[in-house]
Design a protein around this motif. Sequence first.
Motif: not given
Length: 262
Positions: A228-253
């Motif tokens: 449960d903690r992992e689920r809440e943590s990874i979901a929260a991370a997705a909306n942090t500035p760092a989380g957005r940058e990490g996912v966007n950078a991967f998608a944009e290679k």
Amino acid sequence: MTSTQQADYVTTVDGVLLITVATAAHGTSMDFAGINVGTAALRALGAEVGAVLLRGTGSNFCAGGDVRGFAAAQDRSAHIHGLATDLHEFVRALDATTVPVLAAVQGWAAGAGMSLVCLADIAVGGPGTKLRPAYPGIALSPDGGMSWTLPRLVGAGRARDILLTDAVLDADEALRLGILSKLVADEKVADETLRLARTFAAGPHSTYASIKSLLRQSDSTTLSDQLDRERESIAAAANTPAGREGVNAFAEKRKPDYTGLA
């Protein structure tokens, strides 16, 4: 202590807080000027710091307590009680940090020096690195958290053996047990540890904080609760500035840039 003197023990380089815990001037025994200044620096840790690096500036990381100072004290019990109080405030501050903690372990890490190595998230040593509890040798008991950290690193049975027999661990054994994280050439220990620390400092601070928090909680929870903690943590991370940058950078290679991002 003047600001110049404090800088001899604590300084920040490229987002890495460097704390000197032992010096050649003190025979590489624990230098409590560095410990106390380090405690204050850890408690005042700002967002600009992305890693903490513990180091000794002599031939050893830290050869333990100043035993000659113990012997010279008028009231040995009161003297050691005071030192342990200061050390344990440093340990508490170190444990509370959300950024990675690294130790550059050249030469000996004995007594309380070994305790600090056991607290590090990443400990880098060399072929010449040796660790020893050293407490039975002077008929004292562990401090610096070793009786808590060592069993969690190596298991209860192995910790009993190491502490009771006052075992000397060479670099290969310490690496096998997980006390050291990696080995490099002795002359490269300081540089390699700083390189790793700089990598963390340039990385996603919020991710490292989440990892440390989840690992800490896992000691005293069920798998179901941890999921449960992992689920809440990874979901929260997705909306942090760092989380957005990490996912966007991967998608944009492209390489992510976490500068100034939480």
